[in-house]
Scaffold this active site. Structure first.
Site, PDB file in Angstrom:
ATOM      1  N   HIS A 160       1.634  -5.773  -0.995  1.00 54.12           N
ATOM      2  CA  HIS A 160       1.416  -4.370  -1.355  1.00 54.12           C
ATOM      3  C   HIS A 160       1.191  -3.484  -0.135  1.00 54.12           C
ATOM      4  CE1 HIS A 160       1.000  -4.683  -5.821  1.00 54.12           C
ATOM      5  NE2 HIS A 160       0.913  -5.954  -5.491  1.00 54.12           N
ATOM      6  N   ASP A 368       0.873   3.335   5.211  1.00 55.98           N
ATOM      7  CA  ASP A 368       0.585   2.967   3.832  1.00 55.98           C
ATOM      8  C   ASP A 368       1.759   2.154   3.308  1.00 55.98           C
ATOM      9  OD1 ASP A 368      -0.824   3.004   1.398  1.00 55.98           O
ATOM     10  OD2 ASP A 368      -1.214   5.149   1.540  1.00 55.98           O
TER      11      ASP A 368
HETATM   12  C1  GDG Z   1      -2.369  -0.523  -2.164  1.00 56.68           C
HETATM   13  C2  GDG Z   1      -1.538  -0.104  -0.934  1.00 56.68           C
HETATM   14  C3  GDG Z   1       0.262   0.670  -2.491  1.00 56.68           C
HETATM   15  C4  GDG Z   1      -7.626   6.857  -6.078  1.00 56.68           C
HETATM   16  N1  GDG Z   1      -8.795   7.538  -6.124  1.00 56.68           N
HETATM   17  C5  GDG Z   1      -9.222   7.454  -7.397  1.00 56.68           C
HETATM   18  C6  GDG Z   1      -8.306   6.691  -8.127  1.00 56.68           C
HETATM   19  N2  GDG Z   1      -7.340   6.340  -7.291  1.00 56.68           N
HETATM   20  C7  GDG Z   1      -6.152   5.573  -7.712  1.00 56.68           C
HETATM   21  C8  GDG Z   1      -4.900   6.388  -7.524  1.00 56.68           C
HETATM   22  C9  GDG Z   1      -3.836   5.292  -7.382  1.00 56.68           C
HETATM   23  C10 GDG Z   1      -4.634   4.156  -6.732  1.00 56.68           C
HETATM   24  O1  GDG Z   1      -6.016   4.412  -6.942  1.00 56.68           O
HETATM   25  C11 GDG Z   1      -4.417   4.142  -5.222  1.00 56.68           C
HETATM   26  O2  GDG Z   1      -3.189   3.619  -4.966  1.00 56.68           O
HETATM   27  P1  GDG Z   1      -2.480   3.854  -3.551  1.00 56.68           P
HETATM   28  O3  GDG Z   1      -1.098   3.365  -3.683  1.00 56.68           O
HETATM   29  O4  GDG Z   1      -2.515   5.300  -3.235  1.00 56.68           O
HETATM   30  O5  GDG Z   1      -3.350   3.079  -2.477  1.00 56.68           O
HETATM   31  P2  GDG Z   1      -4.146   1.650  -2.308  1.00 56.68           P
HETATM   32  O6  GDG Z   1      -5.342   1.580  -3.165  1.00 56.68           O
HETATM   33  O7  GDG Z   1      -4.409   1.541  -0.845  1.00 56.68           O
HETATM   34  O8  GDG Z   1      -3.122   0.529  -2.776  1.00 56.68           O
HETATM   35  C12 GDG Z   1      -0.609   1.064  -1.302  1.00 56.68           C
HETATM   36  C13 GDG Z   1      -0.565   0.124  -3.631  1.00 56.68           C
HETATM   37  O9  GDG Z   1      -1.424  -0.951  -3.183  1.00 56.68           O
HETATM   38  C14 GDG Z   1       0.309  -0.405  -4.777  1.00 56.68           C
HETATM   39  O10 GDG Z   1       1.208  -1.378  -4.349  1.00 56.68           O
HETATM   40  O11 GDG Z   1       0.962   1.827  -2.944  1.00 56.68           O
HETATM   41  O12 GDG Z   1       0.207   1.391  -0.211  1.00 56.68           O
HETATM   42  O13 GDG Z   1      -2.385   0.280   0.140  1.00 56.68           O
HETATM   43  O14 GDG Z   1      -3.367   4.860  -8.622  1.00 56.68           O
HETATM   44  O15 GDG Z   1      -4.709   7.240  -8.609  1.00 56.68           O
HETATM   45  N3  GDG Z   1      -8.438   6.416  -9.433  1.00 56.68           N
HETATM   46  C15 GDG Z   1      -9.531   6.913 -10.066  1.00 56.68           C
HETATM   47  N4  GDG Z   1     -10.460   7.665  -9.397  1.00 56.68           N
HETATM   48  C16 GDG Z   1     -10.349   7.964  -8.087  1.00 56.68           C
HETATM   49  O16 GDG Z   1     -11.212   8.637  -7.522  1.00 56.68           O
HETATM   50  N5  GDG Z   1      -9.696   6.659 -11.364  1.00 56.68           N
END
Ligand code: GDG
Length: 469
Positions: A160, A368
């Site tokens: 990921h 990322d």
């Molecule tokens: C890893 C990789 C890859 C965020 N703040 C809140 C919240 N979130 C949710 C978002 C989104 C998820 O968390 C974050 O996903 P990301 O993709 O932006 O980042 P990572 O957590 O670092 O994830 C990344 C991912 O895996 C999937 O393969 O895209 O590159 O680093 O869904 O909405 N959710 C809630 N409150 C928050 O304050 N409920």
């Protein structure tokens, strides 16, 4: 389709509303195939005094048609495998941050021990035809450990997070072992073409791998299909959430409060890979260089707490709080604060409302794997009056989301210019960009991702036969 068995550091009950799109998407397949999901329970058990801390027991629960198998970890295993090797070594190195890595040898020992423990506990639960899908950097050696115990299953791995270029990877002590472990899989999936090309270059130069077909690499007596499967979101689920009660309420409150201002939003885990201080500096630069944005542009930055036991995360928190305080002190007025910084997790049901109310989203990580927030922001917009996505070129998502305003987050002035452009973009241009972006996230949504990965895994035997012919 064969039964699917997912393994990841944590498991989520796919039926719970708080579960993200990934849990829901995996859950659908697991549910349809009567599958199994295994991972750490999130619990730490203290070990018996003096001796090596005991291993947690496997706890098996039914969630609809899905079996959830979780195990507790001892304090020592948790601290070395999870906090140590996963989050103080692999996370920083894979995000190009060698300066933040702590190459303590005890971490590696714990990482191997927990992967062995997972393999020992998992193998008796497997049936011969199962498709085993392992997720993320915590479990890279799992297939090698399963093979060592005699597993002949089809096993796939999805990373990921990014895979860094060969020379950065080569700085990791034991990198040869780690990458060799990837050859125990049949399919290895990456987020982006950049990551896949780093793998290709690394294995050819450091492991003498042979390219034996499209995306097929042979080394250490095994052949692996390694390519990009960019992850997506469940667009319909997120759009539906946008029309839910909580999201509508959030949207209306925000619209009312900011009717005379321009709202920008950032939603991230408070992680140093997300580029938050750079982003705040770019916003500060916007206020400095474009005086018309003062008393108007307001950035709501949600920075949800994460991995607070790791020092680097405390450092980034302090830096961010200092910067937000400084900018509010320098520019704030009695009736306007430029940055509203919230160090809490917002309820998932409210997120789409916040996204829809914001004219601009700042998604500016330094590195990322993909970044799902960028895609969620697009899904939450009103197509008739959509907001603008300012996206770092260093997010995996930038390979797909070409119609966003792409920025280099290290270039504070350049990012400020892009924010200014976003805030002033005419409606027609916003609509055209949004339409193109929505089409992209729909075509490559999370269901496409899951189907294409599992199809590749299901057909590895056929591919091997073709190669032999
Ligand atoms: C890893 C990789 C890859 C965020 N703040 C809140 C919240 N979130 C949710 C978002 C989104 C998820 O968390 C974050 O996903 P990301 O993709 O932006 O980042 P990572 O957590 O670092 O994830 C990344 C991912 O895996 C999937 O393969 O895209 O590159 O680093 O869904 O909405 N959710 C809630 N409150 C928050 O304050 N409920």
């Amino acid at each position: 389709m064969a039964r699917v068995v997912a393994v990841s550091n944590r498991v989520a009950d796919p039926r719970k509303a708080a579960a993200g799109g990934l849990a829901v998407a995996l859950g659908e397949t697991l549910n349809a195939t009567g599958g199994l999901w295994m991972g750490w329970s999130g619990k730490i058990v203290e070990g018996a005094e003096g001796g090596r801390p005991g291993e947690g027991e496997l706890k098996v629960q039914q969630a609809g048609n899905v079996t959830l198998a979780t195990l507790d970890l001892s304090r020592e295993d948790h601290d070395t495998y999870y906090l140590g090797y996963s989050n103080r070594v692999l996370w920083p190195v894979f995000h190009y941050r060698l300066d933040l890595a702590d190459f303590n040898t005890a971490y590696l020992a714990g990482y191997r021990r927990v992967n062995q423990l997972f393999a020992r506990q998992l193998l008796p639960l497997l049936k011969p035809d199962d498709l085993v899908w392992v997720h993320d950097y915590h479990l890279i050696p799992l297939a090698a450990e399963l093979r060592a115990l005699g597993s002949m299953h089809r096993i796939g791995f999805f990373l990921h997070i990014p895979l860094p270029p060969p020379l950065i990877l080569a700085a990791l002590p034991g990198h040869e072992w780690l990458i060799r472990a990837l050859f125990a899989y049949d399919v290895v999936g990456f987020q982006s073409e950049a990551d896949a090309s780093h793998f290709s270059r690394y294995v050819q130069s450091e492991a003498n791998a042979e390219v034996v077909g499209p995306d097929l690499y042979r080394a250490f007596g095994r052949t692996v299909l390694a390519k990009a499967f960019p992850i997506g979101i469940d667009v319909d689920e997120f759009a539906a959430l946008t029309h839910g009660k909580e999201a509508r309420q959030t949207y209306e409150t925000m619209r009312e409060q900011y009717s005379k201002r321009q709202l920008l939003v950032g939603i991230d885990r408070l992680d140093y890979s997300k580029g938050l201080p750079h982003r705040i500096r770019a916003f500060q630069e916007l206020l400095a260089s474009y005086p018309e944005s003062r008393r108007s542009a307001t950035l709501i930055q949600i920075a949800s707490p994460t991995r607070e036991d790791v020092d680097a995360y405390m450092d980034i928190r302090r830096e961010l709080e200092h910067l937000c305080g400084q900018i509010n002190g320098d520019y704030g007025e009695l009736d306007w604060m430029p940055v509203r910084y919230i160090h809490r997790t917002l309820a998932r049901k409210r997120l789409p409302g916040l996204c829809r109310a914001a004219r601009v989203a700042l998604v500016t990580p330094l590195r990322d794997g993909m970044n799902l927030v960028a895609k969620e922001y697009i899904a939450a917009q009103d197509p008739g009056d959509p907001g603008v996505l300012v996206l770092s070129r260093f997010a995996g998502a930038a390979e797909q989301l070409r119609e966003a305003l792409l920025v280099n987050p290290y270039d504070v002035q350049g990012t400020a210019r892009a924010i200014h452009q976003a805030l002033n973009m005419p409606l027609e241009e916003r609509q055209a960009r949004h339409q193109a972006l929505l089409h992209r996230i729909r075509t490559h949504d999370v269901h496409w991702w899951r189907r294409s990965f599992l199809e590749a895994l299901e057909h590895v035997d056929a591919a091997a036969r073709q190669r032999a012919a």
